[in-house]
Design a protein around this motif. Structure first.
Motif, PDB file in Angstrom:
ATOM      1  N   ARG A 156      36.288  23.424  20.708  1.00 44.24           N
ATOM      2  CA  ARG A 156      35.752  24.790  20.658  1.00 44.24           C
ATOM      3  C   ARG A 156      35.003  25.116  21.952  1.00 44.24           C
ATOM      4  O   ARG A 156      34.484  24.221  22.614  1.00 44.24           O
ATOM      5  CB  ARG A 156      34.792  24.931  19.482  1.00 44.24           C
ATOM      6  N   ARG A 215      26.947  29.438  18.892  1.00 44.94           N
ATOM      7  CA  ARG A 215      27.378  29.061  17.547  1.00 44.94           C
ATOM      8  C   ARG A 215      27.445  27.544  17.385  1.00 44.94           C
ATOM      9  O   ARG A 215      27.210  27.021  16.292  1.00 44.94           O
ATOM     10  CB  ARG A 215      28.729  29.685  17.233  1.00 44.94           C
ATOM     11  N   TYR A 230      33.040  32.529  21.484  1.00 43.03           N
ATOM     12  CA  TYR A 230      33.577  33.261  20.338  1.00 43.03           C
ATOM     13  C   TYR A 230      33.222  34.744  20.395  1.00 43.03           C
ATOM     14  O   TYR A 230      33.592  35.501  19.495  1.00 43.03           O
ATOM     15  CB  TYR A 230      33.052  32.653  19.036  1.00 43.03           C
ATOM     16  N   ASN A 252      33.287  31.439  12.162  1.00 42.01           N
ATOM     17  CA  ASN A 252      32.525  31.391  13.416  1.00 42.01           C
ATOM     18  C   ASN A 252      31.947  32.730  13.851  1.00 42.01           C
ATOM     19  O   ASN A 252      31.363  32.818  14.926  1.00 42.01           O
ATOM     20  CB  ASN A 252      33.430  30.872  14.539  1.00 42.01           C
TER      21      ASN A 252
END
Length: 275
Positions: free
Chosen positions: A45, A50, A115, A134
């Motif tokens: 990721r 996050r 994100y 997310n």
């Protein structure tokens, strides 16, 4: 104590996708952190807020000390102001990747700003699930926008029944401008050849002065292999891929869903590894 830092993959290692941390894993990570062991995440990721917020969501009493993101394209170390972004795919490489995938039943995904800005070639169940898990801000774009800027990686999602076809396509069309790594069934990621979790772990060791030999690493999939090989002790989850198990120093007795990391750390504690 020998061990100075611990890095672990998230999905399939610390927790099942979208799930909470197991109680023994939480307990063991907390005990290690209290003993001064740095705790870091190593994930495919992108690194953004996050990822750091997972400590709170998992009800851990400490903040993470470091994050390897984008399979090694991002490195964040607590105390440093900025995330380090390394070895991005060029716009030409992204265009070639998109042309290679043209006509295939895939969704290509690029994280422009973590994100907070995710671009993709179609809105599907994976993207919708990511938006829920997310709080991703995703948008469908025309192919030309995919290669408008360099990218940390191109993530490609496809139906499981397309696995053999996609892998054959990649095998028949190698290119020195990129490498491909499977992250879970139905997903492959294109990255610059210099990017790996292992190279980011080496950089972390150089910048912190913590020897690689004093670092524990946990993972489960092929994108974790280099990290497990670089670490002083590389541990694969029992649910891991065959190549990852073969590359690891040892394999846990329990799978991720059975609190595999925590129970392995508990066993190490009982064996006096953390005295």
């Amino acid at each position: 104590m020998k061990w100075k830092a611990l890095f672990a993959d998230i999905d399939g290692t610390l927790a099942e996708k979208g799930e909470i941390l197991g109680p023994e894993t939480k307990k063991q990570l907390t005990k290690l952190h209290e003993k001064g062991v740095k705790i870091g995440l190593a994930t495919g990721r992108p690194m953004d807020r996050r990822i750091l917020e997972k400590a709170g969501k998992w009800d851990l009493p400490f903040a993470f000390d470091a994050v390897i993101g984008l399979n090694g394209g991002d490195l964040w170390i607590r105390g440093e102001e900025e995330t380090q972004h390394m070895n991005m795919l060029s716009t030409d490489s992204v265009k070639k990747i998109m042309k290679l995938l043209e006509g295939e039943d895939v969704n290509a995904i690029i994280y422009r700003d973590g994100y907070d800005d995710v671009i993709c070639t179609r809105m599907d169940q994976f993207i919708e699930g990511s938006m829920l898990r997310n709080s991703s801000l995703a948008r469908k774009v025309v192919p030309e926008e995919m290669w408008a800027e360099p990218a940390g990686k191109v993530e490609v999602q496809y139906p499981a029944d397309q696995q053999e076809r996609i892998l054959k396509l990649l095998k028949d069309n190698p290119d020195p401008a990129w490498i491909t790594v499977g992250t879970f069934p139905g997903a492959v990621e294109f990255m610059d050849p210099a990017v790996s979790k292992g190279s980011a772990l080496r950089l972390y060791a150089e910048q912190t002065g913590i020897p690689l030999s004093d670092i524990l690493a946990f993972g489960d999939m092929d994108n974790d292999i280099t990290m497990l090989q670089e670490a002083g002790l590389g541990i694969c989850l029992a649910n891991g891929s065959a190549p990852t198990k073969a590359a690891a120093d040892t394999v846990t007795d329990f799978v991720c869903a059975e609190d595999g990391v925590g129970r392995h750390l508990q066993k190490m504690e009982q064996d006096g590894e953390f005295d």
